[in-house]
Design a protein around this motif. Structure first.
Motif, PDB file in Angstrom:
ATOM      1  N   ALA A  48      34.323  14.417  66.890  1.00  0.00           N
ATOM      2  CA  ALA A  48      33.645  14.846  68.125  1.00  0.00           C
ATOM      3  C   ALA A  48      32.738  13.754  68.686  1.00  0.00           C
ATOM      4  CB  ALA A  48      32.831  16.113  67.850  1.00  0.00           C
ATOM      5  N   GLY A  49      32.593  12.651  67.949  1.00  0.00           N
ATOM      6  CA  GLY A  49      31.808  11.530  68.477  1.00  0.00           C
ATOM      7  C   GLY A  49      30.348  11.545  68.078  1.00  0.00           C
ATOM      8  N   PHE A  50      29.996  12.351  67.066  1.00  0.00           N
ATOM      9  CA  PHE A  50      28.600  12.342  66.619  1.00  0.00           C
ATOM     10  C   PHE A  50      28.238  10.956  66.080  1.00  0.00           C
ATOM     11  CE2 PHE A  50      26.812  16.779  66.072  1.00  0.00           C
ATOM     12  CZ  PHE A  50      27.697  17.368  66.977  1.00  0.00           C
ATOM     13  N   ALA A  51      26.936  10.625  66.181  1.00  0.00           N
ATOM     14  CA  ALA A  51      26.477   9.324  65.680  1.00  0.00           C
ATOM     15  C   ALA A  51      26.276   9.351  64.171  1.00  0.00           C
ATOM     16  CB  ALA A  51      25.171   8.931  66.365  1.00  0.00           C
ATOM     17  N   GLY A  52      25.836  10.501  63.661  1.00  0.00           N
ATOM     18  CA  GLY A  52      25.549  10.521  62.229  1.00  0.00           C
ATOM     19  C   GLY A  52      25.338  11.904  61.684  1.00  0.00           C
ATOM     20  N   ALA A  53      25.135  11.945  60.374  1.00  0.00           N
ATOM     21  CA  ALA A  53      24.831  13.196  59.669  1.00  0.00           C
ATOM     22  C   ALA A  53      23.691  12.907  58.708  1.00  0.00           C
ATOM     23  CB  ALA A  53      26.061  13.684  58.903  1.00  0.00           C
ATOM     24  N   LEU A  54      22.774  13.862  58.625  1.00  0.00           N
ATOM     25  CA  LEU A  54      21.608  13.678  57.765  1.00  0.00           C
ATOM     26  C   LEU A  54      21.525  14.859  56.811  1.00  0.00           C
ATOM     27  CD1 LEU A  54      18.151  12.405  58.764  1.00  0.00           C
ATOM     28  CD2 LEU A  54      18.264  14.561  57.555  1.00  0.00           C
ATOM     29  N   LEU A  55      21.446  14.543  55.541  1.00  0.00           N
ATOM     30  CA  LEU A  55      21.319  15.580  54.514  1.00  0.00           C
ATOM     31  C   LEU A  55      19.832  15.768  54.233  1.00  0.00           C
ATOM     32  CD1 LEU A  55      23.387  17.237  52.912  1.00  0.00           C
ATOM     33  CD2 LEU A  55      23.356  15.442  51.174  1.00  0.00           C
TER      34      LEU A  55
ATOM     35  N   GLU B 283      26.825   7.285  60.778  1.00  0.00           N
ATOM     36  CA  GLU B 283      25.628   6.826  60.080  1.00  0.00           C
ATOM     37  C   GLU B 283      25.208   7.941  59.127  1.00  0.00           C
ATOM     38  OE1 GLU B 283      24.395   3.879  60.461  1.00  0.00           O
ATOM     39  OE2 GLU B 283      25.441   3.214  62.260  1.00  0.00           O
ATOM     40  N   ALA B 284      24.649   7.544  57.980  1.00  0.00           N
ATOM     41  CA  ALA B 284      24.256   8.538  56.979  1.00  0.00           C
ATOM     42  C   ALA B 284      22.747   8.538  56.816  1.00  0.00           C
ATOM     43  CB  ALA B 284      24.921   8.219  55.642  1.00  0.00           C
ATOM     44  N   GLY B 285      22.169   9.738  56.754  1.00  0.00           N
ATOM     45  CA  GLY B 285      20.730   9.859  56.527  1.00  0.00           C
ATOM     46  C   GLY B 285      20.445  10.764  55.354  1.00  0.00           C
ATOM     47  N   LEU B 286      19.360  10.486  54.661  1.00  0.00           N
ATOM     48  CA  LEU B 286      18.915  11.328  53.547  1.00  0.00           C
ATOM     49  C   LEU B 286      17.441  11.648  53.738  1.00  0.00           C
ATOM     50  CD1 LEU B 286      20.584   9.472  50.506  1.00  0.00           C
ATOM     51  CD2 LEU B 286      21.436  11.503  51.690  1.00  0.00           C
ATOM     52  N   ALA B 287      17.075  12.899  53.511  1.00  0.00           N
ATOM     53  CA  ALA B 287      15.680  13.338  53.606  1.00  0.00           C
ATOM     54  C   ALA B 287      15.552  14.589  52.746  1.00  0.00           C
ATOM     55  CB  ALA B 287      15.304  13.635  55.050  1.00  0.00           C
ATOM     56  N   GLY B 288      14.341  15.080  52.653  1.00  0.00           N
ATOM     57  CA  GLY B 288      14.135  16.313  51.897  1.00  0.00           C
ATOM     58  C   GLY B 288      13.095  16.136  50.817  1.00  0.00           C
ATOM     59  N   SER B 289      11.823  16.234  51.213  1.00  0.00           N
ATOM     60  CA  SER B 289      10.710  16.114  50.268  1.00  0.00           C
ATOM     61  C   SER B 289      10.855  14.879  49.387  1.00  0.00           C
ATOM     62  CB  SER B 289      10.594  17.372  49.403  1.00  0.00           C
ATOM     63  OG  SER B 289      10.434  18.514  50.218  1.00  0.00           O
ATOM     64  N   LEU B 290      11.368  13.803  49.965  1.00  0.00           N
ATOM     65  CA  LEU B 290      11.512  12.560  49.200  1.00  0.00           C
ATOM     66  C   LEU B 290      10.138  12.052  48.800  1.00  0.00           C
ATOM     67  CD1 LEU B 290      14.198  10.631  51.305  1.00  0.00           C
ATOM     68  CD2 LEU B 290      14.545  12.188  49.369  1.00  0.00           C
ATOM     69  N   GLU B 291      10.045  11.527  47.600  1.00  0.00           N
ATOM     70  CA  GLU B 291       8.790  10.938  47.123  1.00  0.00           C
ATOM     71  C   GLU B 291       9.015   9.457  46.836  1.00  0.00           C
ATOM     72  OE1 GLU B 291       6.961  13.136  43.950  1.00  0.00           O
ATOM     73  OE2 GLU B 291       7.453  15.067  44.875  1.00  0.00           O
ATOM     74  N   ALA B 292       7.908   8.738  46.628  1.00  0.00           N
ATOM     75  CA  ALA B 292       8.003   7.290  46.444  1.00  0.00           C
ATOM     76  C   ALA B 292       9.019   6.883  45.361  1.00  0.00           C
ATOM     77  CB  ALA B 292       6.621   6.716  46.137  1.00  0.00           C
ATOM     78  N   PRO B 293       9.033   7.521  44.183  1.00  0.00           N
ATOM     79  CA  PRO B 293       9.997   7.071  43.169  1.00  0.00           C
ATOM     80  C   PRO B 293      11.454   7.305  43.571  1.00  0.00           C
ATOM     81  CG  PRO B 293       8.244   8.392  42.174  1.00  0.00           C
ATOM     82  CD  PRO B 293       8.109   8.535  43.660  1.00  0.00           C
ATOM     83  N   ASP B 294      11.692   8.191  44.542  1.00  0.00           N
ATOM     84  CA  ASP B 294      13.078   8.421  44.988  1.00  0.00           C
ATOM     85  C   ASP B 294      13.606   7.238  45.787  1.00  0.00           C
ATOM     86  OD1 ASP B 294      13.227  11.057  43.964  1.00  0.00           O
ATOM     87  OD2 ASP B 294      12.215  11.849  45.749  1.00  0.00           O
ATOM     88  N   VAL B 295      12.698   6.480  46.410  1.00  0.00           N
ATOM     89  CA  VAL B 295      13.137   5.483  47.385  1.00  0.00           C
ATOM     90  C   VAL B 295      14.040   4.411  46.767  1.00  0.00           C
ATOM     91  CG1 VAL B 295      12.361   3.727  49.024  1.00  0.00           C
ATOM     92  CG2 VAL B 295      11.208   5.948  48.932  1.00  0.00           C
ATOM     93  N   PRO B 296      13.598   3.702  45.709  1.00  0.00           N
ATOM     94  CA  PRO B 296      14.501   2.681  45.155  1.00  0.00           C
ATOM     95  C   PRO B 296      15.802   3.282  44.626  1.00  0.00           C
ATOM     96  CG  PRO B 296      12.519   2.953  43.796  1.00  0.00           C
ATOM     97  CD  PRO B 296      12.299   3.738  45.044  1.00  0.00           C
ATOM     98  N   ARG B 297      15.744   4.522  44.187  1.00  0.00           N
ATOM     99  CA  ARG B 297      16.959   5.165  43.665  1.00  0.00           C
ATOM    100  C   ARG B 297      17.952   5.412  44.799  1.00  0.00           C
ATOM    101  NH1 ARG B 297      15.137  10.149  40.005  1.00  0.00           N
ATOM    102  NH2 ARG B 297      17.339   9.985  39.454  1.00  0.00           N
ATOM    103  N   LEU B 298      17.446   5.878  45.936  1.00  0.00           N
ATOM    104  CA  LEU B 298      18.355   6.203  47.040  1.00  0.00           C
ATOM    105  C   LEU B 298      18.814   4.965  47.791  1.00  0.00           C
ATOM    106  CD1 LEU B 298      16.748   9.485  48.419  1.00  0.00           C
ATOM    107  CD2 LEU B 298      18.618   9.207  46.798  1.00  0.00           C
TER     108      LEU B 298
END
Ligand SMILES: O=C[C@H](O)COP(=O)(O)O
Length: 393
Positions: free
Chosen positions: A131-138, A170-185
């Motif tokens: 459908a031409g969407f730019a991205g999806a964010l989980l 494009e792919a996005g990730l969010a959801g109560s992410l905390e600092a230690p999650d960042v290098p992992r993701l």
């Protein structure tokens, strides 16, 4: 390159986010839930205040009726936002909605938000792409009931990102992410990480943005625009550039070449592995030993920014094994080296992968890989924007 998206509820918060180096300013009313929309007048005021320094996105609370949904998106898009985010309902009418929004998707960058804690149907991704969407964010719908990574393990998150990319989303990730999650993701190669709670006072997403918390997350994501400048800028003055050097952002006369060693020792996991027919459809024990040479940062202190987490190594192993049967230990070792080397502070590593069930002892491979001269991966979410600037020195 991964962008830092920061959800803000006001002009004042947009200024904190921009000064703190957020890549994308996201208009959202966190008090209204996971995807609460701000009034149009507030979005317009944020756009005026940001004045093109950063892309500004906005959340739309999407009515289920396709005509009303189209009108709501058109109204927000007309304000001049870079893209519009909205929750895609996990109901049978999602398809009708996607079809109804396809004409708009040709003109407006649309990002569909799927909720990891509500059992999302990821088979919708090809339909979004078509459908031409730019991205999806989980993201997560129920804040305070688990971080994203508690609902989708690292292998599943990595597959989500890969699947999006294969479809041109494009792919996005969010959801109560905390600092230690960042290098992992970061290892998943995700395009955008979204934050609200971790950036707020007391990590309460309904509280005001906190400049120190914004700086912490910013420092954990390589790249990004220049921070608020200025001699005497409190934020700039608070930046410990030794940490920035440690993340590989810039060379410094004080740059240290000292190396720390982070390791995972004798991790044994059942793995579907082997090139023989008899090795298919079953698991065998595989032992992992990984030693990583990490550039040391000179600052001490109990600070997330100072460490390279062994979680990154463990996650990389899980991501590889999540892809199913693998024929060769060499494949695992090479892929693991490649994933861990994505972390900017990793200079070299030794990976040993051994099968434990084919002989009385162990058989396997040990490889050593070092960082090569890097070619920057250009991100295309916001074509036309200048490249990320170096932080001021
Ligand atoms: O789009 C990103 C969200 O605003 C993330 O919010 P959160 O970090 O509080 O889950």
């Amino acid at each position: 390159m991964t962008l830092m998206l920061t959800s803000v509820a006001s002009v004042a918060e947009a200024e904190i986010a921009a000064a703190g180096g957020a890549d994308v300013i996201d208009c959202k009313d966190a008090a209204r839930g996971a995807l609460g929309a701000l009034p149009s007048a507030e979005i317009a005021a944020i756009l005026r205040a940001v004045a093109g320094r950063r892309p500004v996105s906005a959340v739309v609370e999407l009515p289920h009726d396709p005509a009303a949904a189209r009108a709501a998106i058109e109204e927000t898009a007309a304000l001049g936002v870079a893209f519009v985010k909205f929750a895609l309902p996990a109901t049978p009418d999602a398809d009708a909605l996607i079809a109804a929004l396809a004409p708009i998707a040709q003109r407006v960058r649309l990002v569909a938000v799927l909720f990891a804690d509500l059992g999302p149907d990821l088979d919708v991704l090809p339909r979004l792409a078509a459908a031409g969407f730019a991205g999806a964010l989980l993201d997560t719908a129920h804040k305070g009931k688990g971080r994203l990574i508690e609902h989708f393990d690292i292998g599943a998150l990595s597959s989500f990102v890969e699947r999006c990319h294969a479809l041109g989303l494009e792919a996005g990730l969010a959801g109560s992410l905390e600092a230690p999650d960042v290098p992992r993701l970061l290892v998943t190669g995700v395009d955008v990480m979204g934050f609200r709670g971790a950036l707020c006072r007391d990590h309460d997403r309904k509280s005001a943005l906190d400049a120190g918390a914004v700086a912490l997350i910013r420092d954990l994501i390589p790249g990004g625009p220049a921070r608020a400048s200025g001699k005497g800028s409190a934020l700039a003055a608070n930046v410990d550039w030794s940490l920035v050097v440690g993340h590989g952002y810039l060379e410094s006369r004080e740059r240290t070449r000292e190396i720390d060693h982070v390791f995972v020792r004798d991790l044994v996991i059942p793995v579907e592995i082997g090139a023989y027919d008899f090795e298919r459809g079953r698991t065998q024990r595989v032992r992992f030993n990984v030693d990583v040479d990490v550039t040391r940062v000179s600052a001490g202190g109990d600070d997330m920014r100072n460490v390279f987490s062994y979680d990154v190594i463990m996650d990389a192993i899980k991501m590889i094994l999540a892809s199913g049967h693998i024929e060769l230990v060499e494949t695992i070792a090479e892929r693991l080296a490649e994933l861990v080397l994505r972390h900017e502070r990793v200079q070299a590593l030794t990976v040993q992968v051994e099968k434990l069930d084919v002989a009385p002892g162990a058989v396997g491979v040990r490889i050593r890989r070092e960082r090569q001269a890097e070619t920057a991966k250009v991100h295309n979410l916001f074509p036309g924007l200048p490249d990320a600037a170096e932080p001021e020195r």
